[in-house]
Design a protein around this motif. Structure first.
Motif, PDB file in Angstrom:
ATOM      1  N   GLU A  70       0.840  -1.203   0.000  1.00  0.00           N
ATOM      2  CA  GLU A  70       0.000   0.000   0.000  1.00  0.00           C
ATOM      3  C   GLU A  70       0.874   1.252   0.000  1.00  0.00           C
ATOM      4  N   TYR A  71       1.947   1.233   0.785  1.00  0.00           N
ATOM      5  CA  TYR A  71       2.875   2.368   0.800  1.00  0.00           C
ATOM      6  C   TYR A  71       3.474   2.589  -0.591  1.00  0.00           C
ATOM      7  N   ILE A  73       2.331   1.661  -3.586  1.00  0.00           N
ATOM      8  CA  ILE A  73       1.326   2.105  -4.562  1.00  0.00           C
ATOM      9  C   ILE A  73       0.937   3.562  -4.328  1.00  0.00           C
ATOM     10  N   ARG A  74       0.814   3.976  -3.065  1.00  0.00           N
ATOM     11  CA  ARG A  74       0.386   5.350  -2.768  1.00  0.00           C
ATOM     12  C   ARG A  74       1.490   6.386  -2.943  1.00  0.00           C
ATOM     13  N   ASN A  75       2.753   5.985  -2.717  1.00  0.00           N
ATOM     14  CA  ASN A  75       3.810   6.976  -2.584  1.00  0.00           C
ATOM     15  C   ASN A  75       4.954   6.880  -3.583  1.00  0.00           C
ATOM     16  N   PRO A 151       3.295  10.284  -6.751  1.00  0.00           N
ATOM     17  CA  PRO A 151       2.464  11.489  -6.730  1.00  0.00           C
ATOM     18  C   PRO A 151       3.327  12.744  -6.616  1.00  0.00           C
ATOM     19  N   ARG A 158      -3.271  11.619  -9.850  1.00  0.00           N
ATOM     20  CA  ARG A 158      -2.126  10.856 -10.375  1.00  0.00           C
ATOM     21  C   ARG A 158      -2.432  10.424 -11.797  1.00  0.00           C
ATOM     22  N   THR A 172      -6.601   9.494  -9.778  1.00  0.00           N
ATOM     23  CA  THR A 172      -5.864   8.791  -8.722  1.00  0.00           C
ATOM     24  C   THR A 172      -6.531   7.471  -8.356  1.00  0.00           C
ATOM     25  N   TRP A 173      -7.859   7.483  -8.193  1.00  0.00           N
ATOM     26  CA  TRP A 173      -8.551   6.266  -7.773  1.00  0.00           C
ATOM     27  C   TRP A 173      -8.371   5.152  -8.798  1.00  0.00           C
ATOM     28  N   GLU A 176      -4.545   3.952  -8.913  1.00  0.00           N
ATOM     29  CA  GLU A 176      -4.105   3.159  -7.765  1.00  0.00           C
ATOM     30  C   GLU A 176      -4.861   1.836  -7.656  1.00  0.00           C
ATOM     31  N   GLU A 177      -6.176   1.858  -7.924  1.00  0.00           N
ATOM     32  CA  GLU A 177      -6.961   0.623  -7.834  1.00  0.00           C
ATOM     33  C   GLU A 177      -6.523  -0.407  -8.868  1.00  0.00           C
ATOM     34  N   ARG A 180      -3.674  -2.000  -7.162  1.00  0.00           N
ATOM     35  CA  ARG A 180      -4.116  -2.788  -5.995  1.00  0.00           C
ATOM     36  C   ARG A 180      -4.772  -4.092  -6.433  1.00  0.00           C
TER      37      ARG A 180
END
Length: 194
Positions: A70-71, A73-75, A151, A158, A172-173, A176-177, A180
């Motif tokens: 998760e880190y 993918i988000r960062n 990002p 994103r 972004t959604w 990232e999804e 994920r």
């Protein structure tokens, strides 16, 4: 690194300019199978930028693999490299992504996480993603990439980049999804998740 079931080889490091050129390190490989016959469709490799830490967060300090993914993918900048091992099409790949993202959008609606305008933006971005994939075959053994740059420091959506198709989706959604998806439940390839 060779994916054991398909024999498809993946470079240990790939580079993309996003916006600066960064090396992305191979973290996992697997193969997507379909039907009860376990027919192999494509091999997939997951890559991430491990060169520096963002906002002082040290990934080694995170406890579970899920927290670490998760880190990343988000960062961080991440990418998937897909290589078809049998005849397939971009529509096959596209339809699988759209089905998954629609299901995730339904869950998001039930949890009331998105406002109506954000939900509509996600739906519009799904349509944009759908139109990015051409009605042609995905050539066997030719790599297909999807890249999600880290990002920016400003609060903007994103940008998912699909260099193989010269496609970009700014949401972004959705971006990232899509990544994920490879690590939720069994995902397209349980081996990549492991």
């Amino acid at each position: 690194v060779a994916e054991s079931a398909s024999g498809v080889e993946f470079p240990k490091v790939i580079t993309f300019k996003s916006p600066q050129t960064l090396p992305l390190t191979l973290l996992g490989v697997g193969v997507r199978t379909v039907s009860f016959l376990k027919m192999q469709v494509y091999a997939v490799g997951f890559y991430a930028d491990l060169t520096r830490h963002l906002l002082g967060c040290n990934i080694q300090g995170l406890k579970t693999p899920e927290e670490k993914l998760e880190y990343l993918i988000r960062n961080k900048s991440v990418a998937v490299r897909i290589v078809a091992v049998r005849n397939t099409s971009f529509h096959h790949l596209r339809d699988a992504y759209i089905r998954t993202l629609n299901a995730r959008l339904g869950v998001s609606k039930k949890e009331n996480k998105d406002s109506l305008s954000a939900e509509q933006e996600d739906v519009n971005s799904l349509q944009a993603l759908k139109s990015t994939f051409p009605p042609s075959s995905l050539a066997k053994k030719v790599p297909f990439y999807m890249v999600l740059p880290a990002p920016s420091t400003t609060p903007v959506a994103r940008l998912l980049s699909i260099p193989t198709l010269n496609g970009k989706i700014e949401n972004t959604w959705v971006a990232e999804e899509l990544f994920r998806n490879y690590f939720s439940g069994d995902g397209p390839s349980p081996k990549v998740r492991r």
